[in-house]
Structure formats: C-alpha cells, structure tokens
Motif scaffolding. Structure first.
Motif, short mmCIF file in Angstrom:
data_model
loop_
_atom_site.label_atom_id
_atom_site.label_comp_id
_atom_site.label_asym_id
_atom_site.label_seq_id
_atom_site.Cartn_x
_atom_site.Cartn_y
_atom_site.Cartn_z
N CYS A 118 52.88 4.94 24.95
CA CYS A 118 52.72 5.30 23.54
C CYS A 118 51.37 4.85 22.96
CB CYS A 118 53.87 4.74 22.71
SG CYS A 118 53.99 2.96 22.66
N LYS A 119 50.93 3.63 23.25
CA LYS A 119 49.68 3.15 22.65
C LYS A 119 48.46 3.89 23.20
CE LYS A 119 47.91 -1.03 20.58
NZ LYS A 119 48.17 -2.46 20.33
N PRO A 120 48.38 4.14 24.53
CA PRO A 120 47.26 4.96 25.01
C PRO A 120 47.22 6.34 24.37
CG PRO A 120 48.27 3.80 26.84
CD PRO A 120 49.14 3.55 25.65
N LEU A 121 48.40 6.93 24.13
CA LEU A 121 48.44 8.24 23.49
C LEU A 121 47.89 8.16 22.06
CD1 LEU A 121 51.92 9.61 24.68
CD2 LEU A 121 49.66 10.54 25.25
N LEU A 122 48.26 7.12 21.34
CA LEU A 122 47.76 6.97 19.96
C LEU A 122 46.25 6.75 19.94
CD1 LEU A 122 50.60 4.70 18.49
CD2 LEU A 122 50.14 7.10 17.89
N ARG A 123 45.73 6.00 20.90
CA ARG A 123 44.27 5.81 20.98
C ARG A 123 43.58 7.13 21.30
NH1 ARG A 123 42.47 0.74 20.71
NH2 ARG A 123 43.85 -1.01 21.21
N LEU A 124 44.19 7.89 22.19
CA LEU A 124 43.63 9.19 22.56
C LEU A 124 43.55 10.12 21.36
CD1 LEU A 124 42.64 10.85 25.03
CD2 LEU A 124 45.01 11.66 25.27
N ILE A 139 56.48 3.95 16.91
CA ILE A 139 56.78 5.01 17.86
C ILE A 139 57.36 4.46 19.16
CG2 ILE A 139 54.54 5.14 19.05
CD1 ILE A 139 56.71 8.08 17.79
N ARG A 140 57.05 3.21 19.51
CA ARG A 140 57.60 2.62 20.73
C ARG A 140 59.13 2.55 20.66
NH1 ARG A 140 54.79 -1.74 20.70
NH2 ARG A 140 53.10 -0.98 22.02
N ILE A 141 59.64 2.21 19.50
CA ILE A 141 61.10 2.13 19.31
C ILE A 141 61.71 3.53 19.34
CG2 ILE A 141 62.93 1.43 17.72
CD1 ILE A 141 61.02 -0.79 16.76
N ILE A 142 61.05 4.47 18.69
CA ILE A 142 61.55 5.85 18.68
C ILE A 142 61.66 6.38 20.11
CG2 ILE A 142 61.01 8.22 17.98
CD1 ILE A 142 61.97 6.52 15.68
#
Length: 467
Positions: A118-124, A139-142
């Motif tokens: 999730c975090k790499p996707l948000l950085r992207l 979003i990690r919990i979702i």
C-alpha cells in the motif's frame, strides 16, 4: 419463504420488474452513501481538511484493488443468474459453491499483497508527503479487511442472482448504522484518527457479509449443497475465472486511469485533493441510481439470457434507459441549485472557501455528463449479464485511455479544470465502444440461439475463448 424472496425476471413487464428490483438496491446504496457522508463529515469536521485529503488520496488506489475484488464477485454471480433463469437448480448450486471457494482464495491473496504494497503505491501516486503516513494508515486497514468486503459482495451477488435484491439491503443498512456508531466512538472518543474510520468500515462489512451468509444457509433450500454439488472441478473453476477475472480487471483497468488522474490532482496541492475528495463523495451519492440500474440489468440480462429471451433483454435495457435519463436531468438541476450547500456537509466554507469553490466546480462539470455515465453503467452490465465479460472489459480500457490522456495532456495545461473533465471524457469514450458492441453481440447471440440449444452453448464458449 425462500421462494417468495426469489424473483423470476423472465416473466412480466420489464419496466415494472426493473423498477421493483432496482428500488431496494437504490435504497441500500443511498443508505450506504449516507454513512459514507457521515464518515467523511466526521473526518473532515473533527480531524480537519488535511485528514480529509489523506483519506481522499487513497480513493483511486482503493478502487484499483477493491474494484478488482468486486469485479470477480460480480462475474462469479453471472453463471448463477443464468442457471436460475434456465431453471437448472443443480447448476445454481455448483456455480455458487465454486464461486465461494474461488472468493476465499482470491480475497486472501489480494488482501495480503495489497496490504504489503500500500505505501509504495501511494508514493507512486505522488501523494503529498504531509498526508502520506495518514493515507497509508487508513488504506492498510482497508486492504487487510478485503476478505470481509468480498464476503458481503459475493453473498449479496448470489442473492441478487436469485432475484432477491432486498436481503442484501437489509444487512447493508445494518452495516451502515454499525459503521456510523463506530466512527463516532473510534474517532471522536477513542482518538484513533483516520485509522478509526478504516476499522469501522472493516467491522461493518463483516457484519453485513455474515448476515447475508446466514440468510443463504437458512432461507434458501435451492442453495443447500449435496456431496455432488461440492465436488470441485478445475474445469468449472477455470470457466468461472474466465468470467470473473475479466470483470475484476475491467474495474482495475478503469482504476489505473483514476490513479493517474489522482496523481495529477495530488500534484496540484492539498486544497485540490480535498476538493476532489469532497466532490467525489457527493457525486457517488448521485451515482447510486446508475449503480442500482446497472446491477438490475446484470441480473435481468443474466436470467433472460439463460431463459433464451433476448427480446426481454432489449426491453429491459430500454426501460432502464428511460428511467435513467429522466433522473439525470433532475440530478443536474439539483446540483446546480443546491450542490454548494450539500458540499458544506464536508467542507467548512468559512475556513476553506478555496476548497469549496474548487469542489463545486468539479461537481457541476461531472453532473453535466451524467447521461453518458448512465449508459456506461447499464449497457456494460447488460453485456456482462449476457455473459460477455471479456468484451465488456475493453470498455474499461477505453476509460483508462481517456483518463490518462486528460491527466497527462490536459491537466498540465488547464490545471484543476482539466482534472474536472477526466471522468466525462472517460464516460464518453466508453460509450463509443459499448453501444456498437452491444448491438453486434445481441445480433450474434440471437443468431446462435436460433441454431439450437447445444450449438448455441458451443458457440458462446468459442466467443468467450476469443473475446
């Protein structure tokens, strides 16, 4: 009792059936949006515009992953609807069992992968650094709760395939009330920040999914499995994956375009992100009618295709179109007259006047193109209900191309106004593909049905293999 809960859409006036089936769906979706409103309002009012932007910045990546899961749930329900329309109860049960097994496996795989990435996707996606941690926390919990989301959507998809559009709504309303209560407790009283909103969503999805599952087990003897029904077939599983995964990929392909648009909006600053977040929330409220009519057309087309009544498929789509166009005109009027006041639910116009102005601008432009959005929904789901999920997937590709083009070419030149036209461009592009496709497939399927039952089945298999 279960027989009365089911609805045969292969007999009766199409307009009456479309309205009676769609209305419970619409009520549930409106209530779902109501709790989404409350969720957004609590985040925006109690945690501030920056936290609202943090949640909103996850919207596209959320749609990318969750849309894939919702797509395969919808796809797996199509063979069930077709078997029910053909009055083949054994096929209904076997399809339902295989759908359940595939959903368990896929939801666990996608949930784990999305949670880790999730975090790499948000950085992207060029998420602003000041909201990155909060977005990731939400979003990690979702993503970790994807199995809960899939449970509800698969169970409700099975119920709708059998003509029961009311039971899923009952549990959706219950889940919405649970979500609202947990939002208040976890965010305001427990101080859990945006993570509280995500936990509330996960728990409410689990409640609604378990509720639908209990009803299926207790009230629908048609779905009572025998040892023969539970015999797992890799051939059948591959066939169902061939229907379900293209629908999931369609959502995800569409979402890729949304991700690129979100990336371009993120580059415009936190105010732009917050404005789009609020406007999209309100737009989703107006889009409930389109979603309800689309879900209705999937079941209507599925049952009538299974019953070999293609004239009724045409009549059903015409009825949905007439109802939808009238609504589009009324919705645009409401947006123009009261849209800014409705946005005030999420945005404090006194403290965030700039955000309010941007959000209203976005909302008005999108509402002006509701008729193309209507047809994207009902024509695509009609095609999918007929069994052509792989062909309908290309409509998602059309949307992606349009959104990417606007994000990369128009937004840099026109700024926020350019971003406002990303969705309308996608809807128009998809319609240009869907309408010719629908008429061609309907004509082709009519010809194949005329050749005889067995030849038609073999022909459809060949079409799916090529499509």
């Amino acid at each position: 009792m279960a027989r009365s809960m089911m609805k045969d859409l292969t007999e009766g006036k199409p307009l009456k059936l479309v309205l009676s089936f769609a209305f419970p769906l619409l009520f549930g979706m409106l209530f779902q949006q109501f709790y989404s409103f409350v969720d957004t309002a609590i985040v925006g009012r109690y945690l501030g515009a920056e936290k609202l932007a943090a949640v909103g910045a996850t919207g596209s990546v959320n749609f990318l992953v969750i849309g894939l899961c919702l797509g395969f749930c919808s796809g797996f329900a199509i063979p069930i609807a077709q078997a029910f329309g053909a009055k083949n109860e054994h096929e209904v049960r076997r399809s339902a069992w295989h759908a359940a097994v595939l959903c368990v496996v896929l939801s666990l795989v996608f949930g784990l992968a999305a949670t880790l990435l999730c975090k790499p996707l948000l950085r992207l996606m060029n998420t602003p650094e000041e909201i990155l941690d909060s977005s990731a926390s939400y979003i990690r919990i979702i993503f970790a709760a994807i199995p809960c989301c899939v449970l509800y959507n698969m169970a409700s998809g099975i119920l709708r395939s059998l003509g029961d559009s009311r039971t899923p709504v009952v549990f959706l309303v219950l889940a919405s009330l649970v979500n609202i209560a947990l939002d208040l407790v976890l965010i305001i009283y427990c101080g859990m920040d945006v993570a509280g909103a995500a936990v509330a969503t996960a728990i409410s999805q689990l409640v609604s999914g378990l509720g639908c599952l209990i009803v299926i087990m207790r009230k629908f003897p048609i779905l009572k499995l025998t040892k023969e029904d539970r015999r797992f077939s890799m051939k059948r599983a591959r066939s169902m994956l061939g229907i379900g995964l293209p629908m999931g990929l369609q959502f995800s392909i569409t979402a890729i375009g949304s991700v690129v648009v979100q990336w371009s909006v993120n580059g415009l600053g936190v105010n732009a992100v917050a404005a789009v977040s609020a406007a999209v929330k309100l737009s989703m409220f107006f889009a409930c009618v389109f979603d309800a009519l689309a879900s209705t057309m999937a079941t209507f087309a599925g049952q009538n295709t299974g019953a070999r009544k293609l004239d009724r498929v045409r009549q059903g789509l015409r009825a949905a179109s007439e109802v939808g166009i009238i609504y589009c005109v009324l919705a645009l009027g409401v947006v123009l007259l009261f849209g800014d006041k409705m946005l005030g639910l999420f945005i404090d116009s006194g403290e965030n006047a700039a955000v309010m102005e941007l959000a209203f601008h976005y909302l008005k432009i999108n509402a002006s193109f509701y008729i193309p959005l209507l047809f994207v929904n009902i024509v695509r789901l009609c095609i999918q209900g007929m069994g052509y999920t792989r062909i309908a997937m290309f409509a998602g590709l059309s949307e992606m191309v349009a959104r990417v083009a606007v994000a990369l070419l128009v937004v840099p030149a026109a700024g926020f106004t350019g971003a406002c036209f990303a969705n309308p461009a996608a809807w128009v592009m998809a319609d240009l593909f869907l309408f010719p496709c629908y008429f061609r497939l309907l004509k082709s399927l009519s010809g194949r049905m005329a050749t005889g039952k067995e030849e038609w089945k073999e022909s459809r298999t060949r079409i799916h293999r090529v499509a």
